[in-house]
Structure formats: C-alpha cells, structure tokens
Motif scaffolding. Structure first.
Motif, PDB file in Angstrom:
ATOM      1  N   ALA A  64       0.832  -1.207   0.000  1.00 29.79           N
ATOM      2  CA  ALA A  64       0.000   0.000   0.000  1.00 29.79           C
ATOM      3  C   ALA A  64       0.863   1.252   0.000  1.00 29.79           C
ATOM      4  O   ALA A  64       1.940   1.276   0.597  1.00 29.79           O
ATOM      5  N   TRP A  65       0.369   2.290  -0.653  1.00 25.44           N
ATOM      6  CA  TRP A  65       1.081   3.572  -0.691  1.00 25.44           C
ATOM      7  C   TRP A  65       0.651   4.429   0.495  1.00 25.44           C
ATOM      8  O   TRP A  65       0.241   5.587   0.349  1.00 25.44           O
ATOM      9  N   ASN A  66       0.761   3.876   1.671  1.00 27.82           N
ATOM     10  CA  ASN A  66       0.400   4.565   2.911  1.00 27.82           C
ATOM     11  C   ASN A  66       1.331   4.092   4.018  1.00 27.82           C
ATOM     12  O   ASN A  66       1.753   2.931   4.017  1.00 27.82           O
ATOM     13  N   PRO A  67       1.644   4.964   4.981  1.00 28.32           N
ATOM     14  CA  PRO A  67       2.533   4.585   6.074  1.00 28.32           C
ATOM     15  C   PRO A  67       1.799   3.792   7.153  1.00 28.32           C
ATOM     16  O   PRO A  67       1.435   4.320   8.218  1.00 28.32           O
ATOM     17  N   ILE A  68       1.541   2.523   6.877  1.00 29.21           N
ATOM     18  CA  ILE A  68       0.870   1.645   7.826  1.00 29.21           C
ATOM     19  C   ILE A  68       1.688   0.366   8.014  1.00 29.21           C
ATOM     20  O   ILE A  68       2.454  -0.023   7.141  1.00 29.21           O
ATOM     21  N   SER A  69       1.503  -0.250   9.171  1.00 21.87           N
ATOM     22  CA  SER A  69       2.060  -1.573   9.432  1.00 21.87           C
ATOM     23  C   SER A  69       0.887  -2.529   9.566  1.00 21.87           C
ATOM     24  O   SER A  69       0.139  -2.463  10.555  1.00 21.87           O
ATOM     25  N   ALA A  70       0.693  -3.362   8.567  1.00 16.62           N
ATOM     26  CA  ALA A  70      -0.471  -4.249   8.544  1.00 16.62           C
ATOM     27  C   ALA A  70      -0.127  -5.516   7.755  1.00 16.62           C
ATOM     28  O   ALA A  70      -0.871  -5.928   6.862  1.00 16.62           O
ATOM     29  N   ASP A  71       0.979  -6.123   8.106  1.00 17.02           N
ATOM     30  CA  ASP A  71       1.429  -7.313   7.390  1.00 17.02           C
ATOM     31  C   ASP A  71       0.351  -8.394   7.397  1.00 17.02           C
ATOM     32  O   ASP A  71      -0.240  -8.687   8.450  1.00 17.02           O
ATOM     33  N   GLY A  72       0.101  -8.966   6.235  1.00 15.63           N
ATOM     34  CA  GLY A  72      -0.872 -10.039   6.118  1.00 15.63           C
ATOM     35  C   GLY A  72      -2.285  -9.567   5.868  1.00 15.63           C
ATOM     36  O   GLY A  72      -3.182 -10.386   5.631  1.00 15.63           O
ATOM     37  N   TYR A  73      -2.498  -8.247   5.916  1.00 15.32           N
ATOM     38  CA  TYR A  73      -3.826  -7.691   5.652  1.00 15.32           C
ATOM     39  C   TYR A  73      -3.955  -7.275   4.188  1.00 15.32           C
ATOM     40  O   TYR A  73      -2.961  -7.121   3.470  1.00 15.32           O
ATOM     41  N   MET A  74      -5.193  -7.066   3.773  1.00 13.28           N
ATOM     42  CA  MET A  74      -5.473  -6.443   2.487  1.00 13.28           C
ATOM     43  C   MET A  74      -5.889  -5.004   2.784  1.00 13.28           C
ATOM     44  O   MET A  74      -6.724  -4.764   3.670  1.00 13.28           O
ATOM     45  N   TYR A  75      -5.314  -4.063   2.059  1.00 10.16           N
ATOM     46  CA  TYR A  75      -5.623  -2.645   2.263  1.00 10.16           C
ATOM     47  C   TYR A  75      -6.529  -2.146   1.146  1.00 10.16           C
ATOM     48  O   TYR A  75      -6.237  -2.350  -0.042  1.00 10.16           O
ATOM     49  N   ILE A  76      -7.624  -1.491   1.517  1.00  7.66           N
ATOM     50  CA  ILE A  76      -8.563  -0.941   0.536  1.00  7.66           C
ATOM     51  C   ILE A  76      -8.198   0.514   0.254  1.00  7.66           C
ATOM     52  O   ILE A  76      -8.341   1.383   1.108  1.00  7.66           O
ATOM     53  N   ASP A  77      -7.708   0.761  -0.952  1.00  6.95           N
ATOM     54  CA  ASP A  77      -7.385   2.125  -1.369  1.00  6.95           C
ATOM     55  C   ASP A  77      -8.635   2.984  -1.460  1.00  6.95           C
ATOM     56  O   ASP A  77      -8.662   4.127  -1.015  1.00  6.95           O
ATOM     57  N   CYS A  78      -9.669   2.414  -2.090  1.00  6.07           N
ATOM     58  CA  CYS A  78     -10.865   3.206  -2.368  1.00  6.07           C
ATOM     59  C   CYS A  78     -12.062   2.288  -2.574  1.00  6.07           C
ATOM     60  O   CYS A  78     -11.955   1.266  -3.253  1.00  6.07           O
ATOM     61  N   LEU A  79     -13.177   2.654  -1.981  1.00  9.83           N
ATOM     62  CA  LEU A  79     -14.463   2.004  -2.206  1.00  9.83           C
ATOM     63  C   LEU A  79     -15.444   3.116  -2.529  1.00  9.83           C
ATOM     64  O   LEU A  79     -15.736   3.961  -1.691  1.00  9.83           O
ATOM     65  N   TRP A  80     -15.935   3.128  -3.775  1.00  9.86           N
ATOM     66  CA  TRP A  80     -16.701   4.278  -4.253  1.00  9.86           C
ATOM     67  C   TRP A  80     -17.999   3.840  -4.925  1.00  9.86           C
ATOM     68  O   TRP A  80     -17.989   2.986  -5.814  1.00  9.86           O
ATOM     69  N   VAL A  81     -19.104   4.437  -4.468  1.00 13.53           N
ATOM     70  CA  VAL A  81     -20.406   4.257  -5.121  1.00 13.53           C
ATOM     71  C   VAL A  81     -20.979   5.650  -5.342  1.00 13.53           C
ATOM     72  O   VAL A  81     -21.161   6.417  -4.395  1.00 13.53           O
ATOM     73  N   ALA A  82     -21.226   5.987  -6.590  1.00 17.41           N
ATOM     74  CA  ALA A  82     -21.586   7.363  -6.931  1.00 17.41           C
ATOM     75  C   ALA A  82     -23.092   7.567  -7.099  1.00 17.41           C
ATOM     76  O   ALA A  82     -23.817   6.678  -7.541  1.00 17.41           O
ATOM     77  N   GLY A  83     -23.526   8.772  -6.738  1.00 14.82           N
ATOM     78  CA  GLY A  83     -24.847   9.294  -7.067  1.00 14.82           C
ATOM     79  C   GLY A  83     -26.023   8.368  -6.862  1.00 14.82           C
ATOM     80  O   GLY A  83     -26.234   7.804  -5.787  1.00 14.82           O
ATOM     81  N   SER A  84     -26.804   8.196  -7.930  1.00 18.35           N
ATOM     82  CA  SER A  84     -28.045   7.432  -7.866  1.00 18.35           C
ATOM     83  C   SER A  84     -27.812   5.945  -7.616  1.00 18.35           C
ATOM     84  O   SER A  84     -28.743   5.207  -7.337  1.00 18.35           O
TER      85      SER A  84
END
Length: 248
Positions: A64-84
């Motif tokens: 992940a392009w973030n300063p986290i320590s989360a070995d073995g995890y999956m990191y969600i960059d973005c979850l997006w649902v738009a408008g209608s």
C-alpha cells in the motif's frame, strides 16, 4: 449489477474514473499508468459495468502507498459508489467480493482509512461500522485506520510513527501527493501556477514509489496539504478552492 475486473489486459479499453469520461484525459491516463504498475504488486480493481459508477481498489497492505504496518492484511485504497447508485447494495457487493478474494489469498483481514467526521475521498465510517469494521489506530489529524479481522487473534494494524503526528518543518504550503488520484495530474500544476501568481510559497512533492509513500508524514498520501508545518486537508484543490483558502 455486472462487475468487471480491470487488469493489464483490458485496462486500455476500460473506463476507470468515477468523474471523467474521456479516456485520453491526462487525469485518466496518469491514473491508468499508476494502476498498471500496481497490478504487478497485487492490486485488484473491480468496477461496475456501468461507466465509473461503482468500484473498489485494494492490494496487499505491504504494498500500500500509505505509512501503515499491517502485514498479512489487504488494504482498501478506495471504495466508491456514486450518485443514484447509492442505496442499492452495490457497496456491499464490492466489499463482499474483496472479503472473499482476501480470504482465498490467506489474508488476516481488511484495513482502510476513514474518520469519525466525514472527510473528502474517505470511506464513510458509518458504513464501515455496519460491516463490522473497528478503529485500530488514529492520527492527530483525525484520520483513522479501520480494520476487519478474519480471526480473533489477528494482530492490529497501525500507523507508522511518521504518520501518527502529521507535521513537517517546512514553512509555506507543502503538498504531498501521488498519481493514485486522477485529479492530481491536472490540478496540481494549476494550483502551483495560482500560488506563483499570488506570490505564495508552495511546493508540491510527488510521491513516486511505495517506499516514499510508506514513509510520508501523513496517513493520507493521495493528497495531503500542509501550511507552515501544520496539516490542513486531504481535499483536492482546484484554482477556486485554493484562492478561497488563501483569502482566509
């Protein structure tokens, strides 16, 4: 709803941006080039067949392009649902698909950035709480790391020390950003020009590797604006927004 898994094989013809329809726009092309590199790092980009209305983007937390320590995890960059498309369960579809894929790959759980009070471009904490996520760490600027473990003994993800207290020594406006957000390719140069025209000290730092991003002084690396050392916002600035900020 039909969903499409975007890969290096089909990305050139697929629409990937939530707001921009022209695939030749520099904002879209820069994001696609970033995605192509991240696919090799295990990134998954699942979107609706409807153009850019719903998507989820995730990858192994070690990449992940973030300063986290989360070995073995999956990191969600973005979850997006738009408008209608909101309110029809599409967000749950995408998150459930991510969970199933992550479990099949032996991951310990999921993690994602959010905040107690809604902030731009971050997932809604109420939705995350509804889906069973909990806060596992929080930086001084209110950015929170949320996690959903798949086992009771899964270790807690956490922010690296460099991001826990977002602050820099440099004076003036300093922007840290990546090519993950498509809007940056267009608007960072525009804001640079506005700052120059108004005699304002402004420096943009383009994070161009996961190593740089993982050691950034901010939990959010897609866009993090500082002023005289203090963290201001993760909201992308255009010329009008930046001029409004300068007038305060």
């Amino acid at each position: 709803m039909e969903y499409i898994n975007v890969t290096n094989e089909n990305i050139d013809k697929e629409h990937i941006c939530c707001a921009i329809s022209n695939n030749n726009d520099i904002q879209v092309s820069s994001k696609k080039e970033w995605l192509k590199e991240q696919f090799r790092e295990g990134l998954v980009f699942l979107k609706s067949a409807e153009r850019g209305k719903c998507f989820i983007e995730y990858l192994p937390a070690e990449n992940a392009w973030n300063p986290i320590s989360a070995d073995g995890y999956m990191y969600i960059d973005c979850l997006w649902v738009a408008g209608s498309f909101k309110g029809h369960g599409y967000g749950e579809d995408l998150l459930n698909a991510c969970m199933e894929d992550s479990k099949s790959k032996g991951k310990k759980g999921l993690c994602i950035l959010s905040s107690e009070k809604k902030k731009p471009f971050l997932s809604d904490s109420k939705f995350l709480q509804y889906k069973g996520f909990k806060v596992c760490d929080e930086a001084d600027n209110g950015i929170q790391l949320w996690y959903l473990p798949f086992a009771a003994d899964a270790p807690l993800p956490e922010f690296k020390e460099c991001a826990r207290h977002p602050h820099i020594e440099e004076k003036g406006y300093v922007l840290y950003y990546t090519s993950q957000c498509p809007f940056n390719a267009k608007y960072v140069p525009i804001v640079e020009e506005v700052a120059k025209e108004n005699g304002v000290s402004f420096r943009a730092i383009h994070l161009q590797s996961k190593e740089e991003a993982q050691n950034a002084p901010t939990p959010v690396t897609t866009y993090a604006l500082f002023y005289d050392g203090a963290y201001l916002t993760n909201e992308q600035m255009n010329d009008r927004k930046f001029l409004k900020l300068l007038s305060r």
